[in-house]
Motif scaffolding. Structure first.
Motif, PDB file in Angstrom:
ATOM      1  N   GLY A   1       1.216   1.964 -31.098  1.00  0.00           N
ATOM      2  CA  GLY A   1       1.702   1.000 -30.337  1.00  0.00           C
ATOM      3  C   GLY A   1       3.398   1.662 -31.338  1.00  0.00           C
ATOM      4  O   GLY A   1       3.304   3.159 -31.084  1.00  0.00           O
ATOM      5  N   PHE A   2       4.479   1.385 -30.661  1.00  0.00           N
ATOM      6  CA  PHE A   2       5.480   1.518 -30.489  1.00  0.00           C
ATOM      7  C   PHE A   2       6.079   3.130 -31.373  1.00  0.00           C
ATOM      8  O   PHE A   2       6.274   4.202 -31.720  1.00  0.00           O
ATOM      9  CB  PHE A   2       6.849   1.136 -30.111  1.00  0.00           C
ATOM     10  CG  PHE A   2       8.214   2.144 -29.484  1.00  0.00           C
ATOM     11  CD1 PHE A   2       8.246   2.595 -29.198  1.00  0.00           C
ATOM     12  CD2 PHE A   2       8.900   1.874 -31.503  1.00  0.00           C
ATOM     13  CE1 PHE A   2       9.854   2.683 -28.743  1.00  0.00           C
ATOM     14  CE2 PHE A   2      10.395   2.751 -31.602  1.00  0.00           C
ATOM     15  CZ  PHE A   2      10.562   2.724 -29.971  1.00  0.00           C
ATOM     16  N   ASP A   3       5.780   1.928 -32.630  1.00  0.00           N
ATOM     17  CA  ASP A   3       6.180   3.154 -33.792  1.00  0.00           C
ATOM     18  C   ASP A   3       5.554   4.068 -34.289  1.00  0.00           C
ATOM     19  O   ASP A   3       6.004   5.129 -35.067  1.00  0.00           O
ATOM     20  CB  ASP A   3       6.252   1.587 -35.447  1.00  0.00           C
ATOM     21  CG  ASP A   3       7.591   1.084 -35.713  1.00  0.00           C
ATOM     22  OD1 ASP A   3       8.937   0.658 -34.122  1.00  0.00           O
ATOM     23  OD2 ASP A   3       7.463  -0.717 -35.309  1.00  0.00           O
ATOM     24  N   ASP A   4       4.296   3.894 -33.888  1.00  0.00           N
ATOM     25  CA  ASP A   4       3.387   4.812 -34.444  1.00  0.00           C
ATOM     26  C   ASP A   4       3.757   6.155 -33.877  1.00  0.00           C
ATOM     27  O   ASP A   4       3.818   7.161 -34.316  1.00  0.00           O
ATOM     28  CB  ASP A   4       1.984   4.705 -34.339  1.00  0.00           C
ATOM     29  CG  ASP A   4       1.354   3.993 -35.322  1.00  0.00           C
ATOM     30  OD1 ASP A   4       1.445   4.237 -36.824  1.00  0.00           O
ATOM     31  OD2 ASP A   4       0.687   2.548 -35.601  1.00  0.00           O
ATOM     32  N   PHE A   5       4.156   5.833 -32.288  1.00  0.00           N
ATOM     33  CA  PHE A   5       4.525   7.331 -31.262  1.00  0.00           C
ATOM     34  C   PHE A   5       5.640   7.444 -31.491  1.00  0.00           C
ATOM     35  O   PHE A   5       5.598   9.182 -31.246  1.00  0.00           O
ATOM     36  CB  PHE A   5       3.933   6.723 -29.536  1.00  0.00           C
ATOM     37  CG  PHE A   5       4.121   7.814 -29.195  1.00  0.00           C
ATOM     38  CD1 PHE A   5       2.875   8.154 -28.429  1.00  0.00           C
ATOM     39  CD2 PHE A   5       5.590   8.281 -29.146  1.00  0.00           C
ATOM     40  CE1 PHE A   5       3.424   9.490 -27.388  1.00  0.00           C
ATOM     41  CE2 PHE A   5       5.534   9.556 -27.842  1.00  0.00           C
ATOM     42  CZ  PHE A   5       4.654   9.921 -27.193  1.00  0.00           C
ATOM     43  N   ALA A   6       7.023   7.187 -32.153  1.00  0.00           N
ATOM     44  CA  ALA A   6       7.946   7.149 -32.208  1.00  0.00           C
ATOM     45  C   ALA A   6       7.579   8.278 -34.009  1.00  0.00           C
ATOM     46  O   ALA A   6       8.025   9.571 -33.984  1.00  0.00           O
ATOM     47  CB  ALA A   6       9.113   6.572 -32.676  1.00  0.00           C
ATOM     48  N   GLY A   7       6.771   8.136 -34.430  1.00  0.00           N
ATOM     49  CA  GLY A   7       6.275   8.707 -36.204  1.00  0.00           C
ATOM     50  C   GLY A   7       5.415   9.684 -35.926  1.00  0.00           C
ATOM     51  O   GLY A   7       6.410  11.268 -36.474  1.00  0.00           O
ATOM     52  N   ALA A   8       4.988   9.930 -34.852  1.00  0.00           N
ATOM     53  CA  ALA A   8       3.932  11.474 -33.811  1.00  0.00           C
ATOM     54  C   ALA A   8       5.275  12.344 -33.503  1.00  0.00           C
ATOM     55  O   ALA A   8       4.681  13.415 -33.573  1.00  0.00           O
ATOM     56  CB  ALA A   8       2.938  10.921 -33.405  1.00  0.00           C
ATOM     57  N   VAL A   9       6.447  11.745 -33.213  1.00  0.00           N
ATOM     58  CA  VAL A   9       7.187  12.726 -32.326  1.00  0.00           C
ATOM     59  C   VAL A   9       8.115  13.199 -33.746  1.00  0.00           C
ATOM     60  O   VAL A   9       8.317  14.056 -33.051  1.00  0.00           O
ATOM     61  CB  VAL A   9       7.831  11.681 -31.262  1.00  0.00           C
ATOM     62  CG1 VAL A   9       8.896  12.624 -30.365  1.00  0.00           C
ATOM     63  CG2 VAL A   9       7.463  11.152 -29.619  1.00  0.00           C
ATOM     64  N   ALA A  10       8.365  12.814 -34.613  1.00  0.00           N
ATOM     65  CA  ALA A  10       9.332  13.031 -35.417  1.00  0.00           C
ATOM     66  C   ALA A  10       8.669  13.900 -36.736  1.00  0.00           C
ATOM     67  O   ALA A  10       9.345  14.721 -36.833  1.00  0.00           O
ATOM     68  CB  ALA A  10       9.742  11.359 -36.593  1.00  0.00           C
ATOM     69  N   GLN A  11       7.176  13.757 -36.709  1.00  0.00           N
ATOM     70  CA  GLN A  11       6.572  14.340 -37.494  1.00  0.00           C
ATOM     71  C   GLN A  11       5.960  15.924 -36.532  1.00  0.00           C
ATOM     72  O   GLN A  11       5.939  17.061 -37.148  1.00  0.00           O
ATOM     73  CB  GLN A  11       5.123  14.338 -38.044  1.00  0.00           C
ATOM     74  CG  GLN A  11       5.352  13.349 -39.356  1.00  0.00           C
ATOM     75  CD  GLN A  11       6.535  13.296 -40.342  1.00  0.00           C
ATOM     76  OE1 GLN A  11       5.797  15.090 -40.759  1.00  0.00           O
ATOM     77  NE2 GLN A  11       7.524  12.702 -40.693  1.00  0.00           N
ATOM     78  N   GLY A  12       6.034  15.942 -35.513  1.00  0.00           N
ATOM     79  CA  GLY A  12       4.861  17.028 -34.376  1.00  0.00           C
ATOM     80  C   GLY A  12       5.939  17.204 -33.014  1.00  0.00           C
ATOM     81  O   GLY A  12       5.511  18.357 -32.797  1.00  0.00           O
ATOM     82  N   GLY A  13       6.641  16.757 -33.333  1.00  0.00           N
ATOM     83  CA  GLY A  13       7.314  16.509 -31.909  1.00  0.00           C
ATOM     84  C   GLY A  13       7.985  18.514 -31.555  1.00  0.00           C
ATOM     85  O   GLY A  13       7.977  18.539 -30.674  1.00  0.00           O
ATOM     86  N   GLY A  14       9.235  18.730 -32.641  1.00  0.00           N
ATOM     87  CA  GLY A  14       9.757  19.991 -32.701  1.00  0.00           C
ATOM     88  C   GLY A  14       8.536  20.485 -32.715  1.00  0.00           C
ATOM     89  O   GLY A  14       8.953  21.903 -31.918  1.00  0.00           O
ATOM     90  N   VAL A  15       7.889  21.195 -33.443  1.00  0.00           N
ATOM     91  CA  VAL A  15       7.046  22.320 -33.558  1.00  0.00           C
ATOM     92  C   VAL A  15       5.610  22.181 -32.117  1.00  0.00           C
ATOM     93  O   VAL A  15       6.210  22.719 -31.555  1.00  0.00           O
ATOM     94  CB  VAL A  15       5.492  22.088 -35.059  1.00  0.00           C
ATOM     95  CG1 VAL A  15       4.344  23.043 -34.297  1.00  0.00           C
ATOM     96  CG2 VAL A  15       6.230  21.795 -36.282  1.00  0.00           C
ATOM     97  N   ALA A  16       5.485  20.916 -31.681  1.00  0.00           N
ATOM     98  CA  ALA A  16       4.476  21.203 -30.519  1.00  0.00           C
ATOM     99  C   ALA A  16       5.805  21.729 -29.312  1.00  0.00           C
ATOM    100  O   ALA A  16       5.704  22.768 -28.238  1.00  0.00           O
ATOM    101  CB  ALA A  16       4.471  19.880 -30.260  1.00  0.00           C
ATOM    102  N   ALA A  17       7.274  21.600 -29.294  1.00  0.00           N
ATOM    103  CA  ALA A  17       7.752  22.429 -27.947  1.00  0.00           C
ATOM    104  C   ALA A  17       8.561  23.309 -28.193  1.00  0.00           C
ATOM    105  O   ALA A  17       8.310  23.869 -27.396  1.00  0.00           O
ATOM    106  CB  ALA A  17       9.424  20.740 -28.334  1.00  0.00           C
ATOM    107  N   SER A  18       8.432  23.968 -29.846  1.00  0.00           N
ATOM    108  CA  SER A  18       8.848  25.380 -30.251  1.00  0.00           C
ATOM    109  C   SER A  18       7.093  25.571 -29.651  1.00  0.00           C
ATOM    110  O   SER A  18       7.623  27.226 -29.813  1.00  0.00           O
ATOM    111  CB  SER A  18       9.510  25.012 -31.755  1.00  0.00           C
ATOM    112  OG  SER A  18       7.820  24.968 -32.273  1.00  0.00           O
ATOM    113  N   ALA A  19       6.240  25.592 -29.566  1.00  0.00           N
ATOM    114  CA  ALA A  19       5.694  26.228 -29.107  1.00  0.00           C
ATOM    115  C   ALA A  19       5.103  26.226 -27.526  1.00  0.00           C
ATOM    116  O   ALA A  19       3.394  26.755 -27.078  1.00  0.00           O
ATOM    117  CB  ALA A  19       3.720  25.616 -30.079  1.00  0.00           C
ATOM    118  N   GLY A  20       5.955  25.061 -26.572  1.00  0.00           N
ATOM    119  CA  GLY A  20       5.329  25.393 -25.377  1.00  0.00           C
ATOM    120  C   GLY A  20       5.144  24.692 -25.046  1.00  0.00           C
ATOM    121  O   GLY A  20       4.721  24.554 -23.796  1.00  0.00           O
ATOM    122  N   ILE A  21       4.236  22.866 -25.754  1.00  0.00           N
ATOM    123  CA  ILE A  21       3.620  22.077 -25.364  1.00  0.00           C
ATOM    124  C   ILE A  21       4.640  21.224 -24.684  1.00  0.00           C
ATOM    125  O   ILE A  21       5.588  21.082 -25.361  1.00  0.00           O
ATOM    126  CB  ILE A  21       2.917  21.717 -26.785  1.00  0.00           C
ATOM    127  CG1 ILE A  21       1.718  23.064 -26.875  1.00  0.00           C
ATOM    128  CG2 ILE A  21       2.331  20.076 -26.231  1.00  0.00           C
ATOM    129  CD1 ILE A  21       1.426  21.941 -28.850  1.00  0.00           C
TER     130      ILE A  21
END
Length: 306
Positions: A189-209
């Protein structure tokens, strides 16, 4: 709020049917086992589910609920806080923001005051007045309605994605589509997806994903994890492990012929990584495969790389 409620909301808006994905996603293959066969199809499916987020969300949610403000004073007071949150905002811009809050909020079942709270949250997070007027508020309200959450957390997710993945206001309709598609095509749900972005989004973006690929991966791995935070953490650790974090990991990768970067040092796409792992591990026994994954990725990231 339950994940079922979120999925149900998205189905109301988009007419989506995720039963086929729900049944096939169960099991222990993990994202990289599934992505090699289904990444492109699943990515396209998320886009189809999300299509219409900016045009199809208004009437269904407006019909479900119509929020009203308790008093006119509460809205005016909130707009004072908006003015304080936005640097160098002009009187004309405040009028435009006020009009957007009054019109866009009720259109998706949110009150004008709550919509104005979203403007304040966006401003405090550093989103410019022009970006808020140019689509930031509308995307936030659409996301709040689809996720069946208050406007403030929706604004938080919008600003996280904008900051991490360098998205502009013009990109936000597709961001909403990606998020809603990921929620509807997975157990998150929303909270889970927001949690995934909070934990993994920065590293994913910096890796070019790209954000689209990140959302696809989070949705595809959801059955492996108890929460979005857990999934995001595992995904982050997986990305950080691709270079080989120990001599043992580097030796195992070399022995198996695993290389996740091209000659220019760019990380290969997730689907290609899936194919590399499947080829390298396909003929191993279950025990050898488990040992190799643990050596290369560690216990946490191995859950993503199974």
């Amino acid at each position: 709020m339950s994940n079922t409620a979120v999925v149900g909301a998205a189905r109301i808006v988009f007419g989506a049917d995720t039963s086929d994905f729900d049944s096939k996603a169960k099991g222990v293959e993990g994202v990289l086992g599934r992505l090699v066969d289904r990444f492109e199809a699943f990515e396209a499916r998320l886009k189809r589910i999300g299509t219409g987020a900016t045009v199809g969300i208004t009437l269904p949610f407006a019909a479900m609920t119509r929020a009203v403000d308790k008093t006119a004073g509460s809205f005016e007071g909130q707009m004072k806080r908006v003015e304080a949150a936005l640097d160098s905002v002009t009187g004309d811009q405040l009028k435009q923001l006020s009009d957007q809050a009054r019109n866009l909020g009720p259109a998706v079942g949110k009150g004008a005051t709550e919509a104005a709270q979203g403007i304040e949250e966006l401003g405090l997070a550093g989103v410019s007045t022009s970006d808020i007027l140019g689509g930031g508020l509308k995307a936030t309200l659409d996301l709040a309605a689809a996720g069946m959450v208050e406007v403030a957390p929706a604004a938080g997710l919008v600003t996280d994605v904008m900051g991490q993945f360098k998205k502009t206001a013009a990109d936000l309709p597709s961001v909403v589509q990606n998020v809603v598609g990921a929620m509807d095509a997975s157990k998150f749900g929303f909270d889970d997806f927001a949690g995934a972005v909070a934990q993994g989004g920065g590293v994913a973006a910096s890796a070019g994903i790209s954000f689209n690929d990140f959302a696809t991966a989070v949705a595809a791995t959801s059955t492996q994890f108890s929460s979005g935070t857990d999934a995001g953490t595992s995904f982050k650790t997986y990305i950080q492990s691709l270079v080989g974090n120990s001599d043992e990991a580097k030796f195992a990768m070399k022995k198996l012929g695993i290389e996740f970067f091209d000659a220019q040092g760019r990380m290969k796409p997730l689907a290609e990584q899936a194919a590399i792992l499947r080829k390298a591990l396909g003929d191993l026994t279950d025990q050898s495969k488990t040992d190799a994954l643990k050596t290369i990725f560690g216990s946490d990231a191995a859950r993503t790389a199974i």
